[in-house]
Design a protein around this motif. Structure first.
Motif, short mmCIF file in Angstrom:
data_model
loop_
_atom_site.label_atom_id
_atom_site.label_comp_id
_atom_site.label_asym_id
_atom_site.label_seq_id
_atom_site.Cartn_x
_atom_site.Cartn_y
_atom_site.Cartn_z
N ALA A 170 10.42 0.72 5.03
CA ALA A 170 9.13 1.38 4.73
C ALA A 170 8.96 1.59 3.23
O ALA A 170 7.90 1.28 2.67
N GLY A 171 9.98 2.12 2.59
CA GLY A 171 9.89 2.34 1.15
C GLY A 171 9.70 1.04 0.39
O GLY A 171 8.86 0.95 -0.51
N LEU B 61 6.56 -0.34 -2.06
CA LEU B 61 6.83 -0.76 -3.43
C LEU B 61 6.42 -2.22 -3.66
O LEU B 61 5.83 -2.55 -4.70
N VAL B 62 6.70 -3.07 -2.69
CA VAL B 62 6.32 -4.49 -2.80
C VAL B 62 4.80 -4.64 -2.80
O VAL B 62 4.24 -5.40 -3.59
N ALA B 63 4.12 -3.90 -1.93
CA ALA B 63 2.65 -3.98 -1.88
C ALA B 63 2.05 -3.60 -3.21
O ALA B 63 1.15 -4.29 -3.72
N ALA B 64 2.54 -2.53 -3.80
CA ALA B 64 2.00 -2.10 -5.10
C ALA B 64 2.35 -3.08 -6.20
O ALA B 64 1.57 -3.29 -7.13
N ARG B 65 3.51 -3.71 -6.11
CA ARG B 65 3.94 -4.66 -7.14
C ARG B 65 3.13 -5.95 -7.06
O ARG B 65 2.75 -6.52 -8.08
N VAL B 66 2.87 -6.43 -5.87
CA VAL B 66 2.16 -7.70 -5.69
C VAL B 66 0.67 -7.55 -5.95
O VAL B 66 0.04 -8.44 -6.52
N ALA B 67 0.09 -6.44 -5.57
CA ALA B 67 -1.35 -6.24 -5.75
C ALA B 67 -1.71 -6.32 -7.24
O ALA B 67 -1.10 -5.64 -8.06
N PRO B 68 -2.72 -7.12 -7.57
CA PRO B 68 -3.09 -7.25 -8.98
C PRO B 68 -3.87 -6.04 -9.50
O PRO B 68 -3.80 -5.72 -10.69
N ASP B 69 -4.58 -5.36 -8.64
CA ASP B 69 -5.40 -4.21 -9.00
C ASP B 69 -5.31 -3.18 -7.87
O ASP B 69 -4.79 -3.46 -6.80
N TYR B 70 -5.86 -2.00 -8.13
CA TYR B 70 -5.95 -0.95 -7.11
C TYR B 70 -4.60 -0.64 -6.48
O TYR B 70 -4.48 -0.46 -5.27
N LYS B 71 -3.56 -0.57 -7.29
CA LYS B 71 -2.19 -0.42 -6.78
C LYS B 71 -2.00 0.84 -5.95
O LYS B 71 -1.33 0.80 -4.92
N ILE B 72 -2.59 1.95 -6.37
CA ILE B 72 -2.44 3.18 -5.60
C ILE B 72 -3.14 3.04 -4.25
O ILE B 72 -2.60 3.45 -3.22
N ARG B 73 -4.33 2.46 -4.24
CA ARG B 73 -5.04 2.28 -2.97
C ARG B 73 -4.29 1.34 -2.03
O ARG B 73 -4.22 1.58 -0.82
N VAL B 74 -3.73 0.29 -2.59
CA VAL B 74 -2.97 -0.66 -1.78
C VAL B 74 -1.73 0.02 -1.22
O VAL B 74 -1.41 -0.12 -0.04
N PHE C 200 -1.00 2.25 7.29
CA PHE C 200 -0.74 1.28 8.36
C PHE C 200 0.70 1.38 8.85
O PHE C 200 0.97 1.31 10.05
N GLY C 201 1.64 1.56 7.92
CA GLY C 201 3.04 1.71 8.29
C GLY C 201 3.26 2.97 9.11
O GLY C 201 4.05 2.98 10.06
N SER C 202 2.56 4.05 8.76
CA SER C 202 2.69 5.31 9.50
C SER C 202 2.18 5.16 10.93
O SER C 202 2.78 5.69 11.87
N ILE C 203 1.08 4.45 11.08
CA ILE C 203 0.55 4.20 12.43
C ILE C 203 1.56 3.40 13.26
O ILE C 203 1.84 3.73 14.41
N PHE C 204 2.14 2.37 12.64
CA PHE C 204 3.14 1.56 13.33
C PHE C 204 4.37 2.40 13.68
O PHE C 204 4.90 2.33 14.78
N ALA C 205 4.82 3.23 12.73
CA ALA C 205 5.99 4.09 12.96
C ALA C 205 5.73 5.10 14.07
O ALA C 205 6.61 5.37 14.90
N LEU C 206 4.53 5.67 14.09
CA LEU C 206 4.17 6.61 15.16
C LEU C 206 4.18 5.92 16.52
O LEU C 206 4.68 6.48 17.50
N VAL D 299 10.81 8.68 3.23
CA VAL D 299 11.09 7.63 2.25
C VAL D 299 9.80 6.94 1.82
O VAL D 299 9.59 6.66 0.63
N ALA D 300 8.92 6.67 2.76
CA ALA D 300 7.64 6.02 2.43
C ALA D 300 6.81 6.93 1.52
O ALA D 300 6.19 6.45 0.56
N LEU D 301 6.80 8.20 1.81
CA LEU D 301 6.06 9.14 0.97
C LEU D 301 6.66 9.21 -0.43
O LEU D 301 5.92 9.27 -1.43
#
Length: 138
Positions: A73-74, A78-91, A98-104, A122-124
Motif C-alpha cells: 500500500a505504501g 509512492l509510485v503513483a505520486a512518482r509516476v504522475a507528471p502533475d497533480y501528485k497529491i491528487r493522484v 481506491f486502495g482503502s476501498i479494496f482493503a476494506l 502505512v498508506a496514510l
C-alpha cells in the motif's frame, strides 16, 4: 506534432495505472515467494499434500499477511505520486482512496482487521510524506 515534453507527460499518465498495478503484484509475488521459502524449512514429516503443517507456519502466514499488504500500500502510493507528471497529491490521494476501498473489501471478506489497520496506517504515512514533500517545493 507534439513536443517532447507533451509526449513524456502523456506517456507518464498512460503508465500510471500499470505502474501501480505492477507494484501491487510485485509485493504479492514477494509475499508468496517468502511463504514458499519458509515452507522449504518444513520438516518432511509435517509436509502433507504439498503443504506444511508445522505449527510455526500459521504464524509465518499471519505475519506475511500483516506486513506485505502494508508495504504494498505504501509503495503503491509512492509510485503513483512518482509516476504522475502533475497533480501528485491528487493522484496519491486517489490511489489511497481506491486502495482503502479494496482493503476494506478484503477485510470484510476475510476478516483481517489488523492487516487493514496496518495497511491504512502505512498508506496514510506515505500520503503524508508526499503531501509534505510537495508542499516544501511550493
Amino acid at each position: 506534432m507534439p513536443s517532447q515534453g507533451a509526449t513524456t507527460t502523456l506517456i507518464r499518465w498512460v503508465l500510471l495505472v500499470p505502474a501501480v498495478l505492477f507494484t501491487f503484484y510485485f509485493w504479492l509475488a514477494t509475499a508468496v515467494g517468502s511463504y514458499l521459502i519458509a515452507e522449504q524449512f518444513c520438516p518432511e514429516e509435517l509436509f502433507i499434500s504439498e503443504s506444511c503443517y508445522a505449527s510455526y507456519m500459521f504464524e509465518i502466514k499471519e505475519a506475511l499477511l500483516l506486513i506485505f499488504p502494508a508495504i504494498a500500500a505504501g509503495c503503491m502510493i509512492l509510485v503513483a505520486a512518482r509516476v504522475a507528471p502533475d497533480y501528485k497529491i491528487r493522484v496519491a490521494l486517489t490511489t489511497f482512496l481506491f486502495g482503502s476501498i479494496f482493503a476494506l473489501y478484503q477485510a470484510f471478506s476475510a476478516g483481517y482487521w489488523a492487516t487493514l489497520a496496518l495497511t491504512e496506517i502505512v498508506a496514510l504515512l506515505a500520503l503524508i510524506r508526499i503531501y509534505r514533500k510537495h508542499r516544501q517545493k511550493t
